[in-house]
Design an enzyme around this catalytic site. Structure first.
Site, mmCIF file in Angstrom:
data_model
loop_
_atom_site.group_PDB
_atom_site.id
_atom_site.type_symbol
_atom_site.label_atom_id
_atom_site.label_comp_id
_atom_site.label_asym_id
_atom_site.label_seq_id
_atom_site.Cartn_x
_atom_site.Cartn_y
_atom_site.Cartn_z
ATOM 1 N N ARG A 131 -19.394 32.137 -115.223
ATOM 2 C CA ARG A 131 -19.772 31.146 -116.255
ATOM 3 C C ARG A 131 -18.610 30.292 -116.752
ATOM 4 N NH1 ARG A 131 -23.219 35.325 -117.957
ATOM 5 N NH2 ARG A 131 -25.283 34.922 -117.078
ATOM 6 N N HIS B 18 -19.894 -0.257 -108.915
ATOM 7 C CA HIS B 18 -20.423 0.903 -108.190
ATOM 8 C C HIS B 18 -21.911 0.792 -107.886
ATOM 9 C CE1 HIS B 18 -16.554 2.499 -109.258
ATOM 10 N NE2 HIS B 18 -16.790 3.656 -108.680
ATOM 11 N N GLU C 170 -21.325 10.626 -120.828
ATOM 12 C CA GLU C 170 -21.916 9.376 -120.323
ATOM 13 C C GLU C 170 -23.244 9.018 -120.968
ATOM 14 O OE1 GLU C 170 -21.049 8.639 -116.182
ATOM 15 O OE2 GLU C 170 -22.808 7.336 -116.036
ATOM 16 N N ASN D 53 -18.968 2.470 -114.155
ATOM 17 C CA ASN D 53 -19.811 2.264 -112.988
ATOM 18 C C ASN D 53 -19.779 0.809 -112.499
ATOM 19 O OD1 ASN D 53 -21.245 4.147 -111.516
ATOM 20 N ND2 ASN D 53 -23.178 3.153 -112.047
ATOM 21 N N LYS E 124 -15.899 15.248 -114.647
ATOM 22 C CA LYS E 124 -17.101 15.223 -113.808
ATOM 23 C C LYS E 124 -16.787 16.047 -112.568
ATOM 24 C CE LYS E 124 -19.521 10.932 -114.771
ATOM 25 N NZ LYS E 124 -20.028 9.698 -114.173
ATOM 26 N N HIS F 238 -22.303 1.644 -104.255
ATOM 27 C CA HIS F 238 -23.028 2.808 -103.733
ATOM 28 C C HIS F 238 -23.997 2.424 -102.620
ATOM 29 C CE1 HIS F 238 -22.151 5.217 -107.655
ATOM 30 N NE2 HIS F 238 -21.227 5.401 -106.733
ATOM 31 N N GLU G 215 -9.953 0.986 -107.841
ATOM 32 C CA GLU G 215 -10.398 1.576 -109.115
ATOM 33 C C GLU G 215 -9.494 1.120 -110.269
ATOM 34 O OE1 GLU G 215 -13.196 3.245 -109.469
ATOM 35 O OE2 GLU G 215 -13.627 4.323 -107.593
ATOM 36 N N LYS H 102 -9.009 5.453 -118.898
ATOM 37 C CA LYS H 102 -10.054 6.439 -118.581
ATOM 38 C C LYS H 102 -10.126 7.508 -119.672
ATOM 39 C CE LYS H 102 -12.708 9.003 -115.505
ATOM 40 N NZ LYS H 102 -13.014 9.410 -114.156
ATOM 41 N N ARG I 277 -19.162 5.356 -121.287
ATOM 42 C CA ARG I 277 -18.612 5.839 -120.015
ATOM 43 C C ARG I 277 -19.307 5.215 -118.810
ATOM 44 N NH1 ARG I 277 -16.767 12.015 -118.365
ATOM 45 N NH2 ARG I 277 -15.991 11.436 -116.296
ATOM 46 N N HIS J 24 -14.587 4.924 -100.326
ATOM 47 C CA HIS J 24 -15.253 4.644 -101.602
ATOM 48 C C HIS J 24 -14.651 3.408 -102.298
ATOM 49 C CE1 HIS J 24 -17.157 5.354 -105.464
ATOM 50 N NE2 HIS J 24 -15.968 5.347 -106.035
HETATM 51 N N1 LIG Z 1 -15.103 13.313 -110.599
HETATM 52 C C1 LIG Z 1 -15.002 12.018 -110.741
HETATM 53 O O1 LIG Z 1 -14.986 11.490 -111.859
HETATM 54 C C2 LIG Z 1 -14.883 11.165 -109.519
HETATM 55 C C3 LIG Z 1 -14.521 9.814 -109.646
HETATM 56 C C4 LIG Z 1 -14.337 9.066 -108.485
HETATM 57 C C5 LIG Z 1 -14.525 9.651 -107.246
HETATM 58 N N2 LIG Z 1 -14.885 10.972 -107.176
HETATM 59 C C6 LIG Z 1 -15.066 11.623 -105.863
HETATM 60 O O2 LIG Z 1 -13.810 11.639 -105.214
HETATM 61 C C7 LIG Z 1 -14.021 11.680 -103.803
HETATM 62 C C8 LIG Z 1 -13.095 10.703 -103.145
HETATM 63 O O3 LIG Z 1 -11.769 11.089 -103.421
HETATM 64 P P1 LIG Z 1 -10.543 10.617 -102.512
HETATM 65 O O4 LIG Z 1 -10.628 9.156 -102.323
HETATM 66 O O5 LIG Z 1 -9.332 11.187 -103.104
HETATM 67 O O6 LIG Z 1 -10.898 11.223 -101.078
HETATM 68 P P2 LIG Z 1 -10.500 12.612 -100.355
HETATM 69 O O7 LIG Z 1 -10.395 13.713 -101.315
HETATM 70 O O8 LIG Z 1 -11.453 12.762 -99.226
HETATM 71 O O9 LIG Z 1 -9.054 12.270 -99.782
HETATM 72 C C9 LIG Z 1 -8.904 11.274 -98.801
HETATM 73 C C10 LIG Z 1 -8.108 11.792 -97.595
HETATM 74 O O10 LIG Z 1 -6.730 11.877 -97.932
HETATM 75 C C11 LIG Z 1 -6.229 13.173 -97.601
HETATM 76 N N3 LIG Z 1 -5.106 13.409 -98.510
HETATM 77 C C12 LIG Z 1 -5.131 13.857 -99.764
HETATM 78 N N4 LIG Z 1 -3.906 13.811 -100.309
HETATM 79 C C13 LIG Z 1 -3.076 13.329 -99.358
HETATM 80 C C14 LIG Z 1 -1.690 13.038 -99.308
HETATM 81 N N5 LIG Z 1 -0.917 13.190 -100.391
HETATM 82 N N6 LIG Z 1 -1.180 12.562 -98.152
HETATM 83 C C15 LIG Z 1 -1.965 12.352 -97.057
HETATM 84 N N7 LIG Z 1 -3.280 12.597 -97.051
HETATM 85 C C16 LIG Z 1 -3.833 13.073 -98.193
HETATM 86 C C17 LIG Z 1 -7.417 14.056 -97.756
HETATM 87 O O11 LIG Z 1 -7.230 15.284 -97.064
HETATM 88 C C18 LIG Z 1 -8.507 13.185 -97.148
HETATM 89 O O12 LIG Z 1 -8.460 13.248 -95.741
HETATM 90 C C19 LIG Z 1 -15.484 11.390 -103.573
HETATM 91 O O13 LIG Z 1 -16.142 12.588 -103.243
HETATM 92 C C20 LIG Z 1 -15.968 10.898 -104.926
HETATM 93 O O14 LIG Z 1 -17.327 11.192 -105.166
HETATM 94 C C21 LIG Z 1 -15.056 11.718 -108.279
HETATM 95 ZN ZN LIG Z 2 -15.369 5.116 -108.054
#
Ligand SMILES: NC(=O)c1ccc[n+]([C@@H]2O[C@H](COP(=O)([O-])OP(=O)(O)OC[C@H]3O[C@@H](n4cnc5c(N)ncnc54)[C@H](O)[C@@H]3O)[C@@H](O)[C@H]2O)c1
Ligand SMILES: [Zn+2]
Length: 349
Positions: free
Chosen positions: A113, A237, A226, A234, A135, A241, A177, A216, A230, A254
């Site tokens: 939990r 997005h 949200e 979006n 999130k 999306h 972003e 942020k 918040r 993304h």
């Molecule tokens: N929680 C939230 O508020 C929120 C907000 C925006 C996006 N997200 C989520 O985040 C995800 C996207 O995140 P992302 O863009 O970081 O993608 P990711 O986590 O897939 O990372 C992108 C790539 O970079 C690699 N990588 C990571 N660090 C590295 C480094 N220092 N050097 C070389 N390679 C590295 C990873 O292994 C991966 O192959 C999506 O799933 C999205 O839904 C969440």
């Molecule tokens: Zn985003």
């Protein structure tokens, strides 16, 4: 007979975000599970371990990739936690990009939990966006991020030196972003992004990350769950999306989809008279400066339009848009007519 369950509460979930070009020392009591993927572990685990002080450390890896942001990965992490006899005083560290961060936070929120959770983001996108705000979640075959929880980390450690190994395309995706934040909240920051290059120096990079995270953090502290403000994050997005979906979540990163989504949202803002042509052009050239795509070619307007309704934020037949109202300000809209929207979409065929 009626019995009241009185749950009025005031909790303090505040946390610190450390930002620097070197990883700070992390001291944790109890067992620690570092959740990461093989790529990040190979590149940077040594550095994290050298800064971590804990009683017992376990490395738990999940495969790299958005397709592994799943309940299956969550389950495999949970299994490791049980095998290593983690308890309620244990801590999980999410060490990687947004994918690892989202999975780790969600797992931490459900193991017994809820246990402590720390974010050590290693992509620019996760350093400016996903590691802050609580999130967490995973994808379902019915859609992205449909399973999850709001669960704040206890701390976030941002270290820009991890970004030295990040491919240029991923850096640009993170900058999308950052630009998003500037357009809706901070015209001075947008000007700064035009006059400087985030990629040019460590000082610039740190400044841009700090500005984005401050914005942020401000948004999240005003509206954690949200209910209103918040949702402004979006911006770009709603279109983005759909673009991601049409590209099967593999064609564009993304941030790239968000970049094209920002351009489409801005076109709509121009159409309804909330953004000048000059401001529209400014944003396009800023996105281009950072190597981001600005033109999405819509194959079929009807299909694109229908996909707006896949978004969990659009409900009751209404599409909710966040559009800039000049630079540095925004407005929510849920009453823009289908005809106006499609007129704008037609500019992208
Ligand atoms: N929680 C939230 O508020 C929120 C907000 C925006 C996006 N997200 C989520 O985040 C995800 C996207 O995140 P992302 O863009 O970081 O993608 P990711 O986590 O897939 O990372 C992108 C790539 O970079 C690699 N990588 C990571 N660090 C590295 C480094 N220092 N050097 C070389 N390679 C590295 C990873 O292994 C991966 O192959 C999506 O799933 C999205 O839904 C969440
Ligand atoms: Zn985003």
């Amino acid at each position: 007979m009626k019995i009241d369950v009185n749950l009025k509460k005031s909790v303090d979930d505040s946390y610190k975000i450390e930002i620097g070009d070197e990883l700070e020392k992390i001291e944790i009591k109890g067992k620690v599970g570092i959740v990461t993927n093989p790529k990040v572990a190979g590149l940077h685990l040594k550095e994290l371990l050298s800064k971590l002080e804990a009683d017992e450390v376990h490395i738990i890896t999940v495969p790299d990739g958005e397709e592994f942001k799943s309940l299956k990965s969550v389950n495999s992490i949970l299994e490791s936690l049980f095998i290593h006899q983690f308890d309620r005083k244990s801590t999980l560290i999410g060490f990687g990009g947004g994918v690892v961060g989202d999975i780790t936070g969600f797992t931490a929120s459900i193991f017994q939990r809820g246990i402590n959770f720390i974010q050590v983001p290693t992509t620019l996108l996760s350093q400016v966006d996903s590691s802050v705000g609580g999130k967490t979640g995973v994808n379902s075959r019915f859609g992205k991020n449909l399973i999850g929880s709001f669960y704040q980390p206890k701390a976030v450690f941002i270290n820009t030196s991890f970004l030295k190994t990040l491919p240029e395309r991923e850096i640009s995706a993170g900058i999308a972003e950052i630009i998003k934040m500037a357009i809706i909240f901070d015209d001075e920051f947008l000007l700064w992004l035009e006059e400087h290059d985030v990629r040019k120096s460590s000082k610039n990079l740190l400044y841009a990350i700090r500005q984005s995270i401050e914005l942020k953090a401000w948004v999240v502290s005003k509206d954690e769950k949200e209910k209103g403000l918040r949702a402004s994050l979006n911006y770009g997005h709603t279109f983005g999306h759909v673009i991601e979906n049409e590209g099967n979540y593999t064609r564009y990163l993304h941030g790239e989809a968000v970049s094209m989504g920002i351009v489409m949202a801005n076109k709509l803002a121009v159409e309804i008279g909330d953004l000048s042509q000059g401001a529209f052009a400014r944003v396009v050239s800023l996105l281009k400066k950072y190597g981001l795509p600005t033109k999405y070619e819509i194959q079929d307007i009807e299909t694109f339009y229908d996909k707006f309704f896949l978004d969990k934020k659009s409900s009751g037949g209404k599409i909710k848009f966040v559009l800039p109202n000049g630079i540095g300000k925004f407005k929510f809209h849920d009453d823009i007519g289908e005809e106006t929207i499609k007129k704008v979409l037609e500019k992208f065929i």
